[in-house]
Design a protein around this motif. Structure first.
Motif, mmCIF file in Angstrom:
data_model
loop_
_atom_site.group_PDB
_atom_site.id
_atom_site.type_symbol
_atom_site.label_atom_id
_atom_site.label_comp_id
_atom_site.label_asym_id
_atom_site.label_seq_id
_atom_site.Cartn_x
_atom_site.Cartn_y
_atom_site.Cartn_z
ATOM 1 N N HIS A 97 0.845 -1.187 0.000
ATOM 2 C CA HIS A 97 0.000 0.000 0.000
ATOM 3 C C HIS A 97 0.887 1.246 0.000
ATOM 4 O O HIS A 97 1.670 1.466 0.927
ATOM 5 C CB HIS A 97 -0.920 0.013 1.221
ATOM 6 N N PHE A 98 0.757 2.043 -1.048
ATOM 7 C CA PHE A 98 1.571 3.239 -1.222
ATOM 8 C C PHE A 98 1.017 4.396 -0.403
ATOM 9 O O PHE A 98 -0.198 4.594 -0.324
ATOM 10 C CB PHE A 98 1.609 3.607 -2.705
ATOM 11 N N ALA A 99 1.903 5.181 0.199
ATOM 12 C CA ALA A 99 1.508 6.366 0.961
ATOM 13 C C ALA A 99 2.201 7.580 0.361
ATOM 14 O O ALA A 99 3.437 7.611 0.275
ATOM 15 C CB ALA A 99 1.900 6.209 2.432
ATOM 16 N N PRO A 100 1.444 8.590 -0.119
ATOM 17 C CA PRO A 100 2.067 9.778 -0.711
ATOM 18 C C PRO A 100 2.823 10.599 0.315
ATOM 19 O O PRO A 100 2.615 10.451 1.521
ATOM 20 C CB PRO A 100 0.869 10.551 -1.275
ATOM 21 N N ALA A 101 3.689 11.470 -0.169
ATOM 22 C CA ALA A 101 4.451 12.350 0.720
ATOM 23 C C ALA A 101 3.542 13.474 1.218
ATOM 24 O O ALA A 101 2.781 14.058 0.449
ATOM 25 C CB ALA A 101 5.654 12.924 -0.013
ATOM 26 N N PHE A 102 3.633 13.764 2.508
ATOM 27 C CA PHE A 102 2.842 14.836 3.120
ATOM 28 C C PHE A 102 3.695 16.099 3.115
ATOM 29 O O PHE A 102 4.750 16.151 3.747
ATOM 30 C CB PHE A 102 2.456 14.420 4.534
ATOM 31 N N LEU A 103 3.211 17.145 2.394
ATOM 32 C CA LEU A 103 4.028 18.352 2.210
ATOM 33 C C LEU A 103 3.593 19.533 3.070
ATOM 34 O O LEU A 103 4.431 20.281 3.557
ATOM 35 C CB LEU A 103 3.999 18.782 0.734
ATOM 36 N N ALA A 104 2.279 19.737 3.219
ATOM 37 C CA ALA A 104 1.807 20.908 3.961
ATOM 38 C C ALA A 104 0.458 20.599 4.596
ATOM 39 O O ALA A 104 -0.395 19.952 3.971
ATOM 40 C CB ALA A 104 1.691 22.123 3.040
ATOM 41 N N ALA A 105 0.277 21.093 5.814
ATOM 42 C CA ALA A 105 -0.967 20.850 6.539
ATOM 43 C C ALA A 105 -2.046 21.835 6.110
ATOM 44 O O ALA A 105 -1.763 22.901 5.551
ATOM 45 C CB ALA A 105 -0.722 20.957 8.038
ATOM 46 N N SER A 106 -3.288 21.501 6.387
ATOM 47 C CA SER A 106 -4.416 22.375 6.049
ATOM 48 C C SER A 106 -4.599 23.432 7.132
ATOM 49 O O SER A 106 -4.105 23.301 8.252
ATOM 50 C CB SER A 106 -5.695 21.559 5.901
ATOM 51 N N ASP A 107 -5.335 24.482 6.777
ATOM 52 C CA ASP A 107 -5.654 25.558 7.716
ATOM 53 C C ASP A 107 -7.069 26.019 7.402
ATOM 54 O O ASP A 107 -7.309 26.665 6.375
ATOM 55 C CB ASP A 107 -4.657 26.711 7.571
ATOM 56 N N GLU A 108 -8.014 25.681 8.280
ATOM 57 C CA GLU A 108 -9.411 26.000 8.014
ATOM 58 C C GLU A 108 -9.666 27.495 8.034
ATOM 59 O O GLU A 108 -10.427 28.017 7.208
ATOM 60 C CB GLU A 108 -10.316 25.293 9.027
ATOM 61 N N GLU A 109 -9.049 28.220 8.959
ATOM 62 C CA GLU A 109 -9.277 29.660 9.055
ATOM 63 C C GLU A 109 -8.777 30.386 7.818
ATOM 64 O O GLU A 109 -9.417 31.316 7.325
ATOM 65 C CB GLU A 109 -8.599 30.213 10.310
ATOM 66 N N ARG A 139 -1.973 24.681 -2.383
ATOM 67 C CA ARG A 139 -2.559 24.839 -1.047
ATOM 68 C C ARG A 139 -3.654 25.903 -1.058
ATOM 69 O O ARG A 139 -4.623 25.828 -0.299
ATOM 70 C CB ARG A 139 -1.450 25.214 -0.063
ATOM 71 N N ARG A 140 -3.519 26.910 -1.932
ATOM 72 C CA ARG A 140 -4.514 27.975 -2.013
ATOM 73 C C ARG A 140 -5.663 27.643 -2.967
ATOM 74 O O ARG A 140 -6.818 27.932 -2.679
ATOM 75 C CB ARG A 140 -3.844 29.281 -2.477
#
Length: 227
Positions: free
Chosen positions: A121-133, A185-186
């Motif tokens: 099972h492949f897992a992609p690289a995590f680059l940036a977290a989300s920001d709801e505000e 991200r935007r």
């Protein structure tokens, strides 16, 4: 006149001559109600063919619950599955290696590098977290097999129950440099193509009538133009 102390009856002769395909193989029945029930069913089957109880061969003294032919089939299927899992794991490791090398070339240090769980099972690289505000999407780096390129994926910043989409979706941006991560991200995911509107039944009827009228006019014109 000699007396036969062990006369062979017609039934015994029939039972001795039965081919091996009538033998029913059973495992030991001790402490196994399910196997006891199976043996009872086998006895019923044997009696239905006019066979005696000795036609049931209790040959699995080792305690196996499967006949040899079925055990072999199980082993073959397990081997095929293991080979498929091995190939999936190799592919996942290869994808992860390509992604991590590409990120390093661009000077991007992922929060979590791409990898595999060891089971294909492949897992992609995590680059940036989300920001709801700030309405910023979480960004990941994946791999597109068809294009053979590292891609950017985004995850919705909204909380559960309010998200516009679930899981990861392909980002608008392509991964060319660091700024593409910022823009992904935007800007979020690629918009889902809207289905083309289907004409109403009335419109379809009008189009059909016009086609018939055109065909009739063409036919009339050909008749009039004949010498």
């Amino acid at each position: 006149m000699s007396t036969d102390t062990n006369p062979t009856t017609e039934q015994d002769s029939f039972e001795e001559e039965q081919p091996a395909r009538y033998l029913v193989h059973l495992s030991p029945l001790e402490e196994n109600p399910a196997r006891f029930h199976q043996r009872e069913k086998a006895l019923e089957y044997a009696r239905g063919y006019g066979l005696g109880e000795h036609a049931i061969e209790d040959s699995w003294a080792t305690g196996d619950t499967l006949p040899p032919w079925l055990a072999q089939a199980e082993a073959e299927v397990d081997a095929e599955r293991a080979e498929s899992d091995r190939m999936d794991e190799e592919l996942a490791v290869e994808f992860a290696s390509i992604i991590n090398r590409r990120l390093a070339q661009l000077g991007i240090t992922p929060i979590t590098p791409a990898g595999s769980d060891g089971q294909g099972h492949f897992a992609p690289a995590f680059l940036a977290a989300s920001d709801e505000e700030e309405r910023r999407y979480a960004v990941y780096a994946g791999f597109d097999e068809e294009e053979g390129a590292v891609t950017l994926l985004v995850e919705d910043y909204r909380r559960q129950g309010q998200r516009e989409f679930h899981g990861l979706k392909l980002a608008v941006e392509k991964l060319v440099d660091v700024r593409n991560v910022l823009y992904a991200r935007r800007n979020g995911p690629l918009p889902t193509p809207k289905p083309k509107p289907q004409p109403s039944r009335d419109a379809q009827a009008i189009v059909g009538a016009l086609d018939q009228l055109t065909a009739a006019v063409d036919s009339l014109a050909r008749i009039v133009s004949r010498p």
